[in-house]
Design a protein around this motif. Structure first.
Motif, PDB file in Angstrom:
ATOM      1  N   UNK A   1       0.828  -1.163  -0.118  1.00  0.00           N
ATOM      2  CA  UNK A   1      -0.050   0.160  -0.123  1.00  0.00           C
ATOM      3  C   UNK A   1       0.796   1.314   0.020  1.00  0.00           C
ATOM      4  N   UNK A   2       0.795   2.002  -1.011  1.00  0.00           N
ATOM      5  CA  UNK A   2       1.874   3.044  -1.214  1.00  0.00           C
ATOM      6  C   UNK A   2       1.061   4.393  -1.788  1.00  0.00           C
ATOM      7  N   UNK A   3       1.652   5.282  -1.543  1.00  0.00           N
ATOM      8  CA  UNK A   3       1.377   7.004  -2.178  1.00  0.00           C
ATOM      9  C   UNK A   3       2.416   7.074  -2.927  1.00  0.00           C
ATOM     10  N   UNK A   4       2.105   7.753  -4.146  1.00  0.00           N
ATOM     11  CA  UNK A   4       2.929   7.819  -5.088  1.00  0.00           C
ATOM     12  C   UNK A   4       2.527   9.428  -5.914  1.00  0.00           C
ATOM     13  N   UNK A   5       3.581   9.850  -6.284  1.00  0.00           N
ATOM     14  CA  UNK A   5       3.496  11.035  -7.439  1.00  0.00           C
ATOM     15  C   UNK A   5       4.393  10.598  -8.481  1.00  0.00           C
ATOM     16  N   UNK A   6       3.750  10.138  -9.406  1.00  0.00           N
ATOM     17  CA  UNK A   6       4.686   9.670 -10.804  1.00  0.00           C
ATOM     18  C   UNK A   6       4.702  11.067 -11.808  1.00  0.00           C
ATOM     19  N   UNK A   7       5.688  10.864 -12.687  1.00  0.00           N
ATOM     20  CA  UNK A   7       5.771  11.914 -13.150  1.00  0.00           C
ATOM     21  C   UNK A   7       4.672  12.613 -13.876  1.00  0.00           C
ATOM     22  N   UNK A   8       3.700  11.741 -14.422  1.00  0.00           N
ATOM     23  CA  UNK A   8       2.606  12.544 -15.292  1.00  0.00           C
ATOM     24  C   UNK A   8       1.663  13.051 -14.461  1.00  0.00           C
ATOM     25  N   UNK A   9       1.739  12.943 -13.017  1.00  0.00           N
ATOM     26  CA  UNK A   9       0.944  13.689 -12.173  1.00  0.00           C
ATOM     27  C   UNK A   9       1.392  15.343 -12.310  1.00  0.00           C
ATOM     28  N   UNK A  10       2.471  15.485 -12.390  1.00  0.00           N
ATOM     29  CA  UNK A  10       2.613  16.978 -12.576  1.00  0.00           C
ATOM     30  C   UNK A  10       2.268  17.750 -13.701  1.00  0.00           C
ATOM     31  N   UNK A  11       2.418  16.730 -14.539  1.00  0.00           N
ATOM     32  CA  UNK A  11       1.892  17.498 -15.908  1.00  0.00           C
ATOM     33  C   UNK A  11       0.441  17.560 -16.193  1.00  0.00           C
ATOM     34  N   UNK A  12      -0.534  16.504 -15.496  1.00  0.00           N
ATOM     35  CA  UNK A  12      -1.841  16.415 -15.613  1.00  0.00           C
ATOM     36  C   UNK A  12      -2.158  17.860 -14.790  1.00  0.00           C
ATOM     37  N   UNK A  13      -1.724  18.019 -13.420  1.00  0.00           N
ATOM     38  CA  UNK A  13      -1.853  19.337 -12.671  1.00  0.00           C
ATOM     39  C   UNK A  13      -2.015  20.342 -13.290  1.00  0.00           C
ATOM     40  N   UNK A  14      -0.847  20.680 -14.107  1.00  0.00           N
ATOM     41  CA  UNK A  14      -0.732  22.021 -14.908  1.00  0.00           C
ATOM     42  C   UNK A  14      -1.683  21.993 -15.978  1.00  0.00           C
ATOM     43  N   UNK A  15      -1.930  21.000 -16.811  1.00  0.00           N
ATOM     44  CA  UNK A  15      -2.722  20.973 -17.878  1.00  0.00           C
ATOM     45  C   UNK A  15      -4.244  21.017 -17.473  1.00  0.00           C
ATOM     46  N   UNK A  16      -4.472  20.560 -16.335  1.00  0.00           N
ATOM     47  CA  UNK A  16      -5.793  20.729 -15.712  1.00  0.00           C
ATOM     48  C   UNK A  16      -5.738  21.918 -15.298  1.00  0.00           C
ATOM     49  N   UNK A  17      -4.947  22.726 -14.810  1.00  0.00           N
ATOM     50  CA  UNK A  17      -5.117  24.072 -14.270  1.00  0.00           C
ATOM     51  C   UNK A  17      -5.371  25.167 -15.381  1.00  0.00           C
ATOM     52  N   UNK A  18      -4.603  24.858 -16.457  1.00  0.00           N
ATOM     53  CA  UNK A  18      -4.827  25.546 -17.492  1.00  0.00           C
ATOM     54  C   UNK A  18      -6.209  25.466 -18.120  1.00  0.00           C
ATOM     55  N   UNK A  19      -6.688  24.424 -18.337  1.00  0.00           N
ATOM     56  CA  UNK A  19      -8.144  24.366 -18.896  1.00  0.00           C
ATOM     57  C   UNK A  19      -8.930  24.787 -17.975  1.00  0.00           C
ATOM     58  N   UNK A  20      -9.209  24.570 -16.770  1.00  0.00           N
ATOM     59  CA  UNK A  20      -9.920  25.096 -15.812  1.00  0.00           C
ATOM     60  C   UNK A  20      -9.772  26.633 -15.645  1.00  0.00           C
ATOM     61  N   UNK A  21      -8.595  27.107 -15.718  1.00  0.00           N
ATOM     62  CA  UNK A  21      -8.458  28.580 -15.553  1.00  0.00           C
ATOM     63  C   UNK A  21      -8.919  29.222 -16.732  1.00  0.00           C
ATOM     64  N   UNK A  22      -8.788  28.560 -17.948  1.00  0.00           N
ATOM     65  CA  UNK A  22      -9.106  29.274 -19.276  1.00  0.00           C
ATOM     66  C   UNK A  22     -10.757  29.396 -19.260  1.00  0.00           C
ATOM     67  N   UNK A  23     -11.272  28.236 -18.740  1.00  0.00           N
ATOM     68  CA  UNK A  23     -12.808  28.302 -18.723  1.00  0.00           C
ATOM     69  C   UNK A  23     -13.252  29.402 -17.741  1.00  0.00           C
TER      70      UNK A  23
END
Length: 724
Positions: free
Chosen positions: A336-358
């Motif tokens: 049972x682990x907690x992880x922050x894989x590399x793709x998480x950071x990209x997803x956070x920034x892309x998600x913020x860009x989309x929500x911010x633009x809306x």
């Protein structure tokens, strides 16, 4: 159409800037992210389970029954033997044994010289024998004050992929076990909890350490290795980023790690059943605890408050450090682990860009109320998705930046809409800004009710500049072209002044007057003024070289424009001058007059930037050379003048230092009537390497002997100048 799109574009720029802030990941953003993950763990801690991991706790009861710490090593030997007898799979000591036992023969012999040390029992040897018979692990602690960790780990490490050693926490020094004990124990591991000791809660546990030549495990890793009976741990390097860790494998268990080799701890609620008092194992009835020892990984540590091994967890508990290692073992056994894989950071920034633009489009098109509802929906979606990923996958998506970023974006958009409703006021301000410097405009806005005639005495640095060759150009060029050239000049040179916190007083024909340290204080204003003058020289050279003035379109060939700049520092009257109904912010006084006269002297001296002695005394780290004492109009005595050759970077070059030495010898020769033609020739040879404009100065120098009478040009600063 463009005016309608401009607010949306501005809003999108804010979104991009916030995204770049997230990408840079400053410390406050990291803190907010970790607080968010702490909150998630409190809401959803790791489920408790029945794992073969127990802690032998040297608790307050043990100290009360068996005596204060440290205990004699023979008692620890008894504890080790009994745990081995009961069938412990591994025995890890979260205790440092860096010094000999208090009752060791060496200590007693040092205290009592007459005692025969050989006849005394060696409890360290007794403990070492017990360790050698057991599946035990001794610990060392990272410390800057300790000695370097030497030797090799007890277990092996196999590296798959790129070598990750460079990314592991480094051991500058350690508090290590006694060599006798270290050699006897089958295992050796780090017991330090944090590579970063400034953290307030233990969020991550370094699983791997390095002394620069070998990799060493933490206590939880070594305990698992001993318990599983394996010889080596496999460390996987990150193939996408060389020098960093991806994961490790202990037997059949693959453990995801951070790039620095940390395990992100996923805590369960503290379980009192995990702890067994050391007093129980050392009691006559110790065998009744066999079910908690047999086949279990046993860690020995302390919860006694006086032994200072209590730590905060993200659940808000204050727990013994040894239980943190136990929780890490439970995580690995339960996968049972907690992880922050590399793709998480990209997803956070892309998600913020989309929500911010809306959010930008809705707020600026439909208004703040609709934007508030849309922002709440966007934020709820982001937090909901983050929570789902945490609970279902153990993936940690940061909800904090979306919360803070979207909130800041909403406030910025609402404020932007408010500003657009004040368009008329902004137009007035923009128009007024064409006539005064930005710093003065800010002062007017702040103290508009106090505007009146009069001023204050301030120490300022004044700059006068005048174009060379402009009169000849005016005679040969039509007025419209002259106006265009002036606008180009004033725009380019004025920016060099304003960007260095100068205030442009006025434009006088083809001349500029500016000053520093008024209306607001400007630290090191003398240096900023010199830098502005040097930048003006460079900017004019660029304009001439790029043919920015389009001089080739004139009917007759025109030489490139030159410039003369004079500077002086000192006290002047600065304030509003003119009529009660119309006045101007300017400066008056001898300092202003001297700066103007120094600028006029550029032709006489044959150089483009000169400064008076007060400015020189405040900027002697610049590349400055004495130019003589000139008889300036309106001054009863000659005024020492200096060439502004370059900034402090140029002053440190070997070419300038050589020129300065030769220059001083030439001036000394002029003062004492010696032949200086040879020295001037040397200066002329050096000048092109330092500043080509110096050539003309040296060519005119022999005719200016009168300007170099014997005087102490480098006299000490007077008290009033030093005070400035």
């Amino acid at each position: 159409m463009l005016r309608r799109l401009l607010p949306i574009l501005a809003g999108l720029v804010v979104v991009v800037l916030l995204t770049l802030l997230r990408l840079s990941d400053p410390f406050p953003v990291q803190v907010l992210r970790e607080i968010a993950f702490d909150f998630y763990q409190r809401l959803h801690p790791r489920p408790a389970g029945d794992f073969p991991v127990h802690v032998i706790d040297i608790d307050e009861r043990s100290l009360a029954e068996l005596g204060q710490w440290p205990w004699p090593r023979d008692r620890l030997a008894t504890l080790t033997d009994r745990l081995t007898e009961l069938g412990a799979a591994a025995i890890g000591f979260d205790i440092l044994f860096a010094e000999p036992d208090r009752m060791s023969p060496s200590r007693i012999a040092a205290t009592l010289p007459g005692v025969d040390a050989a006849a005394l029992p060696d409890y360290d040897r007794v403990f070492a024998d017990a360790l050698s018979r057991s599946p035990s692990i001794l610990g060392f602690s990272s410390t800057v004050a300790g000695k370097p960790l030497t030797g090799n780990p007890k277990g092996g490490f196999a590296i798959s992929g790129p070598d990750p050693s460079a990314g592991l926490p480094y051991l500058p020094g350690v508090a290590a076990p006694l060599p006798l004990l270290r050699d006897a124990a089958p295992g050796l591991a780090a017991v330090s909890l944090n590579a970063n000791l400034s953290t307030t809660a233990v969020r991550r546990l370094p699983m791997l350490w390095t002394n620069g030549s070998a990799i060493f495990p933490t206590l939880s890793v070594e305990a698992l290795r001993i318990a599983l009976g394996i010889g080596a741990v496999v460390v996987f390097g990150d193939t996408a980023a060389e020098g960093y860790v991806d994961s490790m494998r202990i037997g059949d268990f693959t453990v995801p790690l951070t790039s620095e080799g940390d395990l992100w701890l996923y805590y369960s609620r503290p379980d009192p059943a995990m702890l067994v008092s050391a007093a129980d194992i050392l009691s006559p009835n110790y065998q009744q605890f066999a079910d908690k020892v047999a086949g279990n990984i046993i860690l020995v540590g302390t919860s006694a408050s006086g032994l200072l091994d209590l730590h905060n967890t993200v659940l808000g508990d204050n727990v013994p450090g040894v239980t943190v290692h136990a929780q890490a073992i439970e995580q690995i056994l339960s996968s049972t682990y907690l992880t922050r894989p590399d793709w998480v950071i990209g997803l956070e920034m892309v998600g913020f860009l989309v929500l911010g633009a809306i959010l930008v489009v809705i707020v600026l098109q439909l208004g703040p109320i609709a934007g508030l509802l849309a922002g709440g929906l966007c934020l709820g979606s982001a937090i909901g998705f983050s929570w789902w990923m945490f609970v279902s996958e153990g993936a940690m998506l940061d909800p904090s930046f979306a919360f803070v970023g979207l909130t800041l974006l909403y406030l910025a958009l609402v404020f932007f809409r408010f500003l657009t409703t004040e368009q008329a006021k902004r137009k007035i301000r923009r128009a007024f800004g064409y006539y005064v410097a930005p710093s003065l405009l800010a002062e007017i806005e702040k103290k508009g009710d106090n505007l009146k005639l009069g001023g204050d005495i301030r120490r300022i640095t004044v700059l006068f500049s005048d174009m060379r060759g402009f009169t000849s150009l005016s005679e040969k060029t039509e007025p419209q072209r002259i106006l265009a050239i002036l606008n180009t000049l004033f725009g380019a040179l004025g920016r060099e002044i304003v960007s260095r916190m100068g205030t442009i007083d006025k434009f006088i024909g083809d001349a500029i007057m500016a000053f520093w340290n008024a209306p607001v204080d400007v630290p090191d204003h003398e240096a900023k003024a010199l830098r502005a003058a040097i930048a003006m020289r460079e900017k004019l050279a660029q304009l001439n070289g790029a043919d920015a003035f389009q001089l080739r379109a004139s009917k007759a060939p025109v030489e490139a424009l030159g410039i003369g700049i004079g500077l002086c520092s000192g006290e002047a009257l600065v304030g509003n001058m003119g009529l009660e109904t119309r006045f101007d912010y300017s400066a008056l006084g001898d300092t202003v007059n001297v700066a103007s006269r120094v600028e006029s002297a550029c032709k006489e001296v044959g150089y483009d930037i000169l400064c008076a002695e007060p400015t020189y005394l405040a900027t002697q780290d610049f590349a400055l050379l004495e130019a003589g004492a000139l008889a300036l109009k309106g001054k009863a005595e000659r005024v020492p003048i200096y060439l502004v050759v370059g900034d402090d970077a140029l002053a440190g070059t070997g070419a300038f230092r050589l020129l300065r030495t030769t220059h001083a010898e030439v001036l000394d020769g002029l003062r004492h009537g010696r032949d200086v033609h040879g020295g001037i020739a040397e200066c002329l040879a050096l000048a092109p390497q330092v500043e080509p404009g110096l050539v003309k100065f040296y060519e005119q120098l022999p005719a200016r002997r009168a300007d170099f009478e014997v005087r102490d040009t480098l006299q000490p600063l007077t008290p009033d100048i030093a005070a400035q």
